[in-house]
Design a protein around this motif. Structure first.
Motif, PDB file in Angstrom:
ATOM      1  N   GLU A 107      -3.431  -7.831 -10.883  1.00 11.13           N
ATOM      2  CA  GLU A 107      -2.245  -7.155 -10.373  1.00 11.13           C
ATOM      3  C   GLU A 107      -2.605  -6.477  -9.053  1.00 11.13           C
ATOM      4  O   GLU A 107      -3.655  -5.876  -8.933  1.00 11.13           O
ATOM      5  CB  GLU A 107      -1.740  -6.089 -11.362  1.00 11.13           C
ATOM      6  N   ASP A 108      -1.724  -6.610  -8.085  1.00  9.10           N
ATOM      7  CA  ASP A 108      -1.967  -5.972  -6.794  1.00  9.10           C
ATOM      8  C   ASP A 108      -1.955  -4.463  -6.936  1.00  9.10           C
ATOM      9  O   ASP A 108      -1.128  -3.901  -7.645  1.00  9.10           O
ATOM     10  CB  ASP A 108      -0.891  -6.378  -5.775  1.00  9.10           C
ATOM     11  N   LEU A 109      -2.873  -3.830  -6.263  1.00  6.55           N
ATOM     12  CA  LEU A 109      -2.907  -2.383  -6.239  1.00  6.55           C
ATOM     13  C   LEU A 109      -2.222  -1.877  -4.981  1.00  6.55           C
ATOM     14  O   LEU A 109      -2.268  -2.534  -3.940  1.00  6.55           O
ATOM     15  CB  LEU A 109      -4.374  -1.890  -6.233  1.00  6.55           C
ATOM     16  N   PRO A 110      -1.596  -0.713  -5.037  1.00 10.27           N
ATOM     17  CA  PRO A 110      -1.002  -0.167  -3.825  1.00 10.27           C
ATOM     18  C   PRO A 110      -2.098   0.229  -2.847  1.00 10.27           C
ATOM     19  O   PRO A 110      -3.219   0.576  -3.233  1.00 10.27           O
ATOM     20  CB  PRO A 110      -0.256   1.072  -4.325  1.00 10.27           C
ATOM     21  N   SER A 111      -1.793   0.168  -1.569  1.00 15.79           N
ATOM     22  CA  SER A 111      -2.763   0.568  -0.566  1.00 15.79           C
ATOM     23  C   SER A 111      -2.915   2.073  -0.511  1.00 15.79           C
ATOM     24  O   SER A 111      -3.894   2.578   0.014  1.00 15.79           O
ATOM     25  CB  SER A 111      -2.342   0.060   0.809  1.00 15.79           C
ATOM     26  N   GLY A 112      -1.928   2.800  -0.998  1.00 18.15           N
ATOM     27  CA  GLY A 112      -1.978   4.255  -0.942  1.00 18.15           C
ATOM     28  C   GLY A 112      -1.568   4.794   0.402  1.00 18.15           C
ATOM     29  O   GLY A 112      -1.710   5.974   0.671  1.00 18.15           O
ATOM     30  N   GLN A 113      -1.070   3.929   1.286  1.00 19.64           N
ATOM     31  CA  GLN A 113      -0.691   4.403   2.610  1.00 19.64           C
ATOM     32  C   GLN A 113       0.702   5.024   2.583  1.00 19.64           C
ATOM     33  O   GLN A 113       1.498   4.770   1.708  1.00 19.64           O
ATOM     34  CB  GLN A 113      -0.718   3.233   3.610  1.00 19.64           C
ATOM     35  N   ASP A 114       0.935   5.846   3.619  1.00 17.35           N
ATOM     36  CA  ASP A 114       2.237   6.525   3.708  1.00 17.35           C
ATOM     37  C   ASP A 114       2.799   6.331   5.102  1.00 17.35           C
ATOM     38  O   ASP A 114       2.056   6.276   6.047  1.00 17.35           O
ATOM     39  CB  ASP A 114       2.031   8.013   3.415  1.00 17.35           C
ATOM     40  N   PRO A 141      -4.489 -15.216  -0.315  1.00 25.32           N
ATOM     41  CA  PRO A 141      -3.726 -14.029   0.073  1.00 25.32           C
ATOM     42  C   PRO A 141      -3.660 -12.974  -1.020  1.00 25.32           C
ATOM     43  O   PRO A 141      -3.569 -13.292  -2.203  1.00 25.32           O
ATOM     44  CB  PRO A 141      -2.339 -14.585   0.389  1.00 25.32           C
ATOM     45  N   ARG A 142      -3.690 -11.741  -0.600  1.00 23.30           N
ATOM     46  CA  ARG A 142      -3.464 -10.603  -1.497  1.00 23.30           C
ATOM     47  C   ARG A 142      -2.542  -9.631  -0.783  1.00 23.30           C
ATOM     48  O   ARG A 142      -2.768  -9.294   0.387  1.00 23.30           O
ATOM     49  CB  ARG A 142      -4.782  -9.912  -1.855  1.00 23.30           C
ATOM     50  N   ASP A 143      -1.502  -9.198  -1.467  1.00 24.31           N
ATOM     51  CA  ASP A 143      -0.514  -8.316  -0.866  1.00 24.31           C
ATOM     52  C   ASP A 143      -0.764  -6.860  -1.237  1.00 24.31           C
ATOM     53  O   ASP A 143      -1.121  -6.548  -2.382  1.00 24.31           O
ATOM     54  CB  ASP A 143       0.901  -8.698  -1.305  1.00 24.31           C
ATOM     55  N   PHE A 144      -0.541  -5.985  -0.262  1.00 29.97           N
ATOM     56  CA  PHE A 144      -0.650  -4.545  -0.452  1.00 29.97           C
ATOM     57  C   PHE A 144       0.672  -3.903  -0.070  1.00 29.97           C
ATOM     58  O   PHE A 144       1.260  -4.237   0.962  1.00 29.97           O
ATOM     59  CB  PHE A 144      -1.767  -3.953   0.419  1.00 29.97           C
ATOM     60  N   ARG A 145       1.115  -2.980  -0.886  1.00 30.59           N
ATOM     61  CA  ARG A 145       2.326  -2.249  -0.557  1.00 30.59           C
ATOM     62  C   ARG A 145       2.043  -1.201   0.507  1.00 30.59           C
ATOM     63  O   ARG A 145       0.929  -0.695   0.602  1.00 30.59           O
ATOM     64  CB  ARG A 145       2.903  -1.588  -1.805  1.00 30.59           C
ATOM     65  N   VAL A 146       3.051  -0.892   1.285  1.00 28.73           N
ATOM     66  CA  VAL A 146       2.914   0.130   2.318  1.00 28.73           C
ATOM     67  C   VAL A 146       3.988   1.186   2.134  1.00 28.73           C
ATOM     68  O   VAL A 146       5.043   0.926   1.567  1.00 28.73           O
ATOM     69  CB  VAL A 146       3.008  -0.472   3.739  1.00 28.73           C
ATOM     70  N   GLY A 147       3.692   2.375   2.620  1.00 24.92           N
ATOM     71  CA  GLY A 147       4.655   3.461   2.544  1.00 24.92           C
ATOM     72  C   GLY A 147       5.736   3.336   3.603  1.00 24.92           C
ATOM     73  O   GLY A 147       5.746   2.416   4.427  1.00 24.92           O
ATOM     74  N   ARG A 148       6.636   4.297   3.595  1.00 23.74           N
ATOM     75  CA  ARG A 148       7.814   4.228   4.465  1.00 23.74           C
ATOM     76  C   ARG A 148       7.447   4.201   5.943  1.00 23.74           C
ATOM     77  O   ARG A 148       7.951   3.378   6.708  1.00 23.74           O
ATOM     78  CB  ARG A 148       8.718   5.435   4.172  1.00 23.74           C
ATOM     79  N   ARG A 149       6.546   5.096   6.369  1.00 20.67           N
ATOM     80  CA  ARG A 149       6.244   5.205   7.796  1.00 20.67           C
ATOM     81  C   ARG A 149       5.648   3.911   8.338  1.00 20.67           C
ATOM     82  O   ARG A 149       6.125   3.354   9.335  1.00 20.67           O
ATOM     83  CB  ARG A 149       5.289   6.379   8.054  1.00 20.67           C
ATOM     84  N   LEU A 150       4.614   3.408   7.667  1.00 20.36           N
ATOM     85  CA  LEU A 150       3.992   2.173   8.138  1.00 20.36           C
ATOM     86  C   LEU A 150       4.915   0.987   7.940  1.00 20.36           C
ATOM     87  O   LEU A 150       4.894   0.028   8.716  1.00 20.36           O
ATOM     88  CB  LEU A 150       2.666   1.938   7.418  1.00 20.36           C
TER      89      LEU A 150
END
Length: 303
Positions: free
Chosen positions: A296-303, A9-18
């Motif tokens: 280190e996990d990188l952010p997905s860059g999504q919003d 598993p690898r986790d990606f951060r998501v922005g507020r909307r998603l």
């Protein structure tokens, strides 16, 4: 048959909307009937060796477009040229050279008709979006400069659906060069997204004599990208990419040469990130091959 690759598993951060969409699914507020069916799509990592001056951070560059903010899907995101499969891509009369649709079906793991659609869509979309044509007069050559007005009219006729890709190739005496593509990845948009794609990622070398351009209304910027530089900007929150784009840009960053990258035949697994509660936040968890797990996990860059 090759064994299934080991994934972790690898986790990606998501922005507020998603994040709000993901939370609604986790809390059972999304009915199964409301989950849209993903549309079949193809995208291409068009690569070249980096110029030697100034001294490059990476050996290989990849051509990318930044989508305009008004796009319904992935607005302002950096993506590779590509798009959805449409009915034109089901044509069986496309002049063809290289591995057959049946051979591609075995490689991709789909039926022959779907494999044909994916390969045609990949080649068509790259030509429509950035003016690079993976075709030639025969199975040993590639068409040269396709940047003139006449070729621009051919692209416009494809976009307006005044002609099919088969008609373009036949009239020009060209064959689609399926051997110029290699399969790299397969991602499916999570079920909580309002617009979903079932996307196959291919790679191709930039043909000699061709120059990709920015003549598409879907992008506000189209350039050759130094992978590490873009990844740094995404990590700093200055640019945005979706998880599959992040992972594939990282792969380009590790490549020793463009030819080596395209020659690779990596194991391909179907990846569909799922929302997971992680303490006080929701993350997207994707199961990826071990080499795609950074320290280190990188952010997905999504919003």
């Amino acid at each position: 048959m090759a064994p299934e690759p080991v994934t972790r598993p690898r986790d990606f951060r998501v922005g507020r909307r998603l994040g709000e969409h993901a939370l609604a699914m986790l809390e059972g507020r999304v009915a199964e009937s409301d989950v849209p069916r993903p549309r079949l799509a193809a995208t291409v990592l068009l690569v070249r060796d980096a110029p030697t001056a100034p001294a490059p951070r990476n050996a290989v560059q990849v051509f990318m477009i930044r989508r305009v903010p008004t796009m319904e899907f992935a607005p302002s995101m950096w993506v590779f040229p590509g798009g959805g499969v449409d009915q034109r891509d089901a044509a069986t009369d496309v002049p063809w050279a290289g591995p057959s649709p049946a051979e591609w079906a075995e490689r991709i793991g789909v039926d022959e008709a779907t494999a044909r659609e994916l390969v045609i869509a990949a080649v068509r979309e790259v030509f429509e979006e950035c003016g690079v044509l993976l075709a030639g007069p025969d199975d040993g050559s590639v068409v040269g400069d396709v940047s003139g007005d006449a070729w621009g009219q051919e692209r416009a006729a494809l976009l307006s659906r005044e002609q099919s890709f088969a008609q373009l190739l036949s009239r020009r005496g060209l064959v689609l060069r399926s051997d110029l593509l290699t399969l790299r990845d397969h991602w499916v948009t999570p079920p909580f997204e309002p617009k979903r794609y079932d996307t196959y990622f291919f790679a191709a070398l930039l043909p000699v004599g061709q120059i990709p351009d920015d003549a598409t209304t879907e992008a506000d910027l189209s350039v050759w990208v130094d992978p590490d530089a873009l990844l740094d900007e995404v990590a700093a929150g200055e640019q945005r990419m979706m998880p599959p784009t992040v992972v594939n840009v990282e792969r380009v960053a590790r490549a020793r040469s463009a030819a080596d990258f395209v020659a690779e035949r990596p194991p391909v697994v179907r990846v569909m990130p799922e929302p997971v509660r992680e303490q006080d936040r929701v993350v997207l968890r994707a199961h990826l091959p071990s080499e795609d797990l950074p320290s280190e996990d990188l952010p997905s860059g999504q919003d």
